[in-house]
Write a protein that holds these residues in place. Structure first.
Motif, short mmCIF file in Angstrom:
data_model
loop_
_atom_site.label_atom_id
_atom_site.label_comp_id
_atom_site.label_asym_id
_atom_site.label_seq_id
_atom_site.Cartn_x
_atom_site.Cartn_y
_atom_site.Cartn_z
N ALA A 191 2.79 25.98 8.62
CA ALA A 191 3.86 26.36 9.54
C ALA A 191 3.60 27.71 10.21
N ASN A 192 3.22 28.72 9.44
CA ASN A 192 3.01 30.05 10.03
C ASN A 192 1.88 30.04 11.04
N VAL A 193 0.82 29.32 10.71
CA VAL A 193 -0.34 29.24 11.61
C VAL A 193 0.06 28.54 12.91
N ILE A 194 0.78 27.44 12.79
CA ILE A 194 1.18 26.67 13.97
C ILE A 194 2.11 27.48 14.85
N ARG A 195 3.12 28.11 14.26
CA ARG A 195 4.10 28.85 15.05
C ARG A 195 3.47 30.04 15.77
N TYR A 196 2.59 30.73 15.09
CA TYR A 196 1.90 31.86 15.72
C TYR A 196 1.03 31.39 16.89
N CYS A 197 0.26 30.33 16.66
CA CYS A 197 -0.64 29.85 17.71
C CYS A 197 0.11 29.29 18.91
N VAL A 198 1.27 28.68 18.69
CA VAL A 198 2.08 28.20 19.81
C VAL A 198 2.54 29.38 20.67
N CYS A 199 3.02 30.44 20.03
CA CYS A 199 3.45 31.63 20.78
C CYS A 199 2.28 32.22 21.56
N ARG A 200 1.12 32.30 20.94
CA ARG A 200 -0.05 32.87 21.61
C ARG A 200 -0.48 31.99 22.79
N ALA A 201 -0.49 30.68 22.57
CA ALA A 201 -0.94 29.77 23.63
C ALA A 201 -0.01 29.79 24.83
N LEU A 202 1.27 29.96 24.60
CA LEU A 202 2.25 30.00 25.69
C LEU A 202 2.45 31.41 26.25
N GLN A 203 1.68 32.36 25.73
CA GLN A 203 1.77 33.76 26.14
C GLN A 203 3.18 34.32 25.95
N LEU A 204 3.78 33.92 24.86
CA LEU A 204 5.06 34.47 24.43
C LEU A 204 4.79 35.58 23.42
N PRO A 205 5.75 36.48 23.19
CA PRO A 205 5.53 37.53 22.19
C PRO A 205 5.18 36.91 20.84
N PRO A 206 4.01 37.19 20.28
CA PRO A 206 3.64 36.57 19.00
C PRO A 206 4.59 36.93 17.87
N GLU A 207 5.29 38.06 18.00
CA GLU A 207 6.25 38.46 16.97
C GLU A 207 7.42 37.49 16.87
N ALA A 208 7.55 36.58 17.83
CA ALA A 208 8.66 35.62 17.84
C ALA A 208 8.39 34.39 16.98
N TRP A 209 7.26 34.31 16.32
CA TRP A 209 6.86 33.08 15.64
C TRP A 209 7.85 32.61 14.59
N LEU A 210 8.51 33.54 13.90
CA LEU A 210 9.40 33.13 12.82
C LEU A 210 10.77 32.65 13.32
N ARG A 211 10.99 32.69 14.62
CA ARG A 211 12.22 32.13 15.19
C ARG A 211 12.14 30.61 15.30
N ILE A 212 10.96 30.07 15.03
CA ILE A 212 10.72 28.63 15.12
C ILE A 212 10.73 28.04 13.71
N SER A 213 11.35 26.89 13.54
CA SER A 213 11.35 26.20 12.25
C SER A 213 10.63 24.85 12.40
N LEU A 214 9.80 24.52 11.43
CA LEU A 214 9.02 23.28 11.48
C LEU A 214 9.24 22.45 10.21
N HIS A 215 9.44 21.15 10.38
CA HIS A 215 9.56 20.24 9.25
C HIS A 215 8.18 19.88 8.71
N ASN A 216 8.17 19.46 7.46
CA ASN A 216 6.92 18.93 6.89
C ASN A 216 6.53 17.66 7.63
#
Length: 288
Positions: free
Chosen positions: A230-255
């Motif tokens: 989850a942490n890897v995916i959320r961080y990479c999504v923020c980076r790929a979309l050029q959003l602030p990477p610090e925002a990654w924990l605002r996203i929740s992902l299911h198993n």
């Protein structure tokens, strides 16, 4: 009577003063907001035009985010014509898209070591459902890349059993970790500072290695499955979309969720799905 007229006059003056103060305060408030609200705050009527400054984005897209923009890959030669330079740029310009399916592992047993953090029976069901959903999409998957952590490896193996014969690769870079201090901070998750320093560099390296536009030699779209955390995916999504990477924990992902990113030849990135679990019944969903 004169006193009554005077009273009404003072009330009128007070009302006018209050209206003026409100107008000035509102105008000052709008000017101090970092993003431009005048475009949607009703400040202009339909017959009034906006200035170029008001219509321009506050942050522009960096087309060379992956350091593969064709204009930066070709060095101009001495006495070269503009046409010749343009032709050489076209030779290194991508023609196809890369589709990345980021899969979070299934539910797992919380144990003291990685070897003891294997999938629960529910986690194995989630992995199978995710594999079935990927198969239903009908793509010819070029690669299944998996984290070397036990729960991700098991999830990937179950998905592969469903997909059939697919090229496989394991990678330590996409193991779980603490990518960067989240903003806003949370009280329930506080890694040591050294963990951000250690894991952050590794996860950023994973992003730079696997998230980029296609090579110019790639003729058709490719479809890759990345089974990780989850942490890897959320961080990479923020980076790929050029959003602030610090925002990654605002996203929740299911198993077992599916996040789908498309990296276009132009360098544009499209998020086609984020944390999708529509392929799972409600009683099969979990986030732990």
């Amino acid at each position: 009577m004169r006193v009554q007229h005077l009273k009404y006059g003072l009330c009128g003056i007070a009302g006018a003063v209050a209206a003026y103060v409100y107008q000035q305060t509102e105008e000052s408030f709008r000017k101090n907001i970092p993003f431009r609200v005048s475009a949607f705050a009703g400040a202009k009527t339909t017959n009034q035009s906006f200035s170029a400054e008001e219509a321009s984005p506050s942050v522009k897209w960096d087309f060379n985010w992956d350091r593969r923009d064709p204009k930066f890959l070709v060095k101009p030669k001495k006495n070269e014509t503009d046409d010749d330079l343009a032709n050489r740029i076209m030779e290194v310009k991508p023609k196809a898209s890369r589709h990345l399916f980021l899969i979070r592992h299934g539910q797992y047993v919380v144990g003291p070591t990685d070897e003891e953090r294997f999938l629960t029976p529910l986690g194995r069901e989630q992995a199978k459902l995710t594999g079935q959903r990927l198969k239903e999409l009908g793509f010819d998957y070029n690669l299944v890349l998996r984290s070397t952590m036990t729960r991700a490896t098991e999830t990937a193996m179950i998905i592969q059993d469903v997909l059939g014969e697919t090229k496989t690769k394991s990678c330590d870079l996409i193991r779980e970790g603490a990518p960067i201090k989240p903003e806003p901070p949370v009280s329930h998750w506080k890694p040591e500072v050294y963990q951000f320093y250690q894991d952050g560099a590794r996860i950023e390296a994973a992003f730079r290695k696997y998230f980029h536009r296609a090579d110019a030699t790639q003729e058709y779209d490719t479809y890759e499955v990345i089974v990780c955390h989850a942490n890897v995916i959320r961080y990479c999504v923020c980076r790929a979309l050029q959003l602030p990477p610090e925002a990654w924990l605002r996203i929740s992902l299911h198993n077992g969720s599916i996040t789908w990113l498309e990296i276009k030849p132009s360098g544009n990135v499209v998020l086609r799905g984020l944390g999708d679990v529509g392929h799972m019944p409600r009683n099969k969903m979990s986030t732990s």
